[in-house]
Write an enzyme that holds these catalytic residues in place. Structure first.
Site, PDB file in Angstrom:
ATOM      1  N   GLU A 125      37.736 -89.246  -2.888  1.00  6.51           N
ATOM      2  CA  GLU A 125      36.599 -90.170  -2.886  1.00  6.51           C
ATOM      3  C   GLU A 125      36.646 -91.021  -1.625  1.00  6.51           C
ATOM      4  OE1 GLU A 125      35.222 -91.113  -7.451  1.00  6.51           O
ATOM      5  OE2 GLU A 125      36.537 -92.560  -6.476  1.00  6.51           O
ATOM      6  N   CYS A 126      35.580 -91.036  -0.880  1.00  7.67           N
ATOM      7  CA  CYS A 126      35.407 -91.905   0.284  1.00  7.67           C
ATOM      8  C   CYS A 126      36.573 -91.737   1.258  1.00  7.67           C
ATOM      9  CB  CYS A 126      35.212 -93.357  -0.162  1.00  7.67           C
ATOM     10  SG  CYS A 126      34.446 -94.398   1.095  1.00  7.67           S
TER      11      CYS A 126
END
Length: 440
Positions: A329-330
């Protein structure tokens, strides 16, 4: 079942001093022996960790757009069952959110209305005096669903300034529950995504005790506690959170990988999953015996050189991907890519598991809710599954290849505007800038 009462500390705008007041109040009450639980309105990874440090108990997020009412009630109910008082912190301004029906705007006011918590308004009174009362009056009358029970004045310049502000508050009948003078020593250090993380803040306990000392001196704490109201839970207080991505989850966890919502981890454990942490910055590979690896967001852009040199971590990640799924994520997505350019323009090789190159030197803010529809089956769910979450980053994609690889998800913003696709999928590896909060 006893449900603890609660308060929501909010403000007319960001930068008013909510976090200073919340942390001082939480630590002061914890020092008195009260069992306090913090909560944070909206998508925010950083403040809940400070709440946990101040109170000694986990702090969950409450998001009226991303979370269903049953999930909101489940999280609030869990916190209120284990505490004597819930002190929730708003985000941005009290009514700031998105254009949606009442109760689903993502604004802090939605949370106060849902749970029946009175609002304590923190007012930055620097630059005005009696006019502060007009701001407070507007907040008190703007939304009939909520009750503004009083104000805390922040950044008061002098005793004369205080008397003038108090005069305005007396005219509108709002009690002043405390006044904090300007004091640079109470300020917590910040960086590009908000406060420096709790785990990175030097002498955190000393800083929290200093905030508690200031709260004891400046606030009418007993009166604030007396203004709290029972947490209103109208449903069953049960809801299914995000399902765990595996049975035994290798979770990257250090200063570069730290953005995991506490309610998500709690939900995974509640579903029977085991979470095994490891530190990429310490050059640790994903632990053996795990069936999935999760790289959360954080600050890899600040540690890109160190990550690029972590041969055991990167090699272990590549070997893991040969037989088991990995999701990023990210920041985790950036590390799964080909390269990451740091803020000084230096390009660092990353894991090379996804066909994307990112740059923190070419900064552009990406901020907002996202609704994602998964393109293929994977650790986040089956194809077509909807997830609700958000993006908040400054990194940019400088090179991306989707010609041979599938995207991770199709995404829209909170109003349904089509934003195309997000992220990448290659074999067992997936990732995107999207942070998942709840199932849609």
């Amino acid at each position: 079942m006893k449900i603890a009462p609660g308060l929501l500390i909010a403000a007319p705008r960001s930068g008013s001093g909510k976090t200073t007041v919340v942390l001082g109040l939480q630590r002061a009450l914890a020092r008195r022996g009260l069992r306090v639980r913090g909560m944070k309105c909206g998508p925010d990874y950083i403040d809940p960790a400070f709440h946990a440090a101040a109170t000694g108990a986990p702090s969950f997020n409450l998001d009226s757009f991303a979370m269903s009412p049953p999930l909101l009630e489940a999280l609030a109910s869990e916190a209120a069952r284990e505490a004597e008082l819930v002190i929730a912190e708003g985000s941005m301004g009290l009514f700031d959110g998105i254009r949606q029906e009442a109760g689903r705007t993502g604004a802090s006011a939605d949370i106060a209305a849902l749970f029946g918590w009175p609002v304590i308004l923190v007012l930055d009174v620097s630059g005005h005096a009696q006019s502060a009362a007009a701001v407070a009056l507007g907040c008190a009358r703007f939304d009939p669903r909520i009750e503004v029970a009083g104000v805390v004045l922040n950044k008061v310049a002098s005793e004369r300034h205080l008397r003038l502000v108090e005069d305005g508050m007396a005219r509108i009948g709002l009690p002043v529950l405390g006044a904090m003078m300007r004091n640079a020593e109470l300020t917590l250090p910040e960086r590009h995504l908000g406060l420096v993380q709790a785990r990175e803040t030097d002498e955190l306990d000393m800083r929290l005790d200093r905030l508690a000392d200031a709260a004891e001196a400046a606030l009418d704490i007993d009166r604030l506690v007396a203004l709290s109201r029972p947490t209103r839970i109208e449903g069953t207080g049960r809801a299914k959170p995000l399902p765990p991505p595996g049975q035994r989850i290798a979770l990257a966890s250090d200063q570069a990988f730290s953005f995991v919502y506490p309610h998500v981890l709690s939900g995974w454990r509640g579903a029977g999953a085991e979470i095994v942490t490891f530190s990429p910055l310490a050059d640790e590979p994903p632990p053996s015996g795990c069936d999935v690896c999760w790289l959360p967001g954080g600050y890899p852009e600040l540690h890109a050189g160190r990550i690029a040199g972590a041969a055991r971590f990167l090699g272990g990640l590549r070997r893991f991907a040969e037989s088991r799924p990995i999701h990023g994520e990210c920041g985790g997505y950036m590390v799964l890519g080909q390269s990451l350019e740091d803020g000084d323009g230096r390009k660092h090789p990353m894991a090379g598991l996804l066909p994307v190159e990112t740059s923190y030197a070419k900064r552009k803010m990406h901020l907002g809710y996202r609704v994602a529809r998964l393109v293929e089956d994977g650790v986040m769910g089956e194809a077509g599954q909807h997830l609700v979450g958000h993006e908040f980053h400054y990194a940019s994609v400088v090179q991306s290849d989707l010609s041979r690889e599938a995207a991770f998800a199709a995404i829209t913003d909170a109003e349904g505007t089509d934003l195309g696709t997000s992220g990448h999928r290659r074999g067992r590896v997936t990732g995107s800038f999207f942070h998942a909060i709840a199932a849609g």
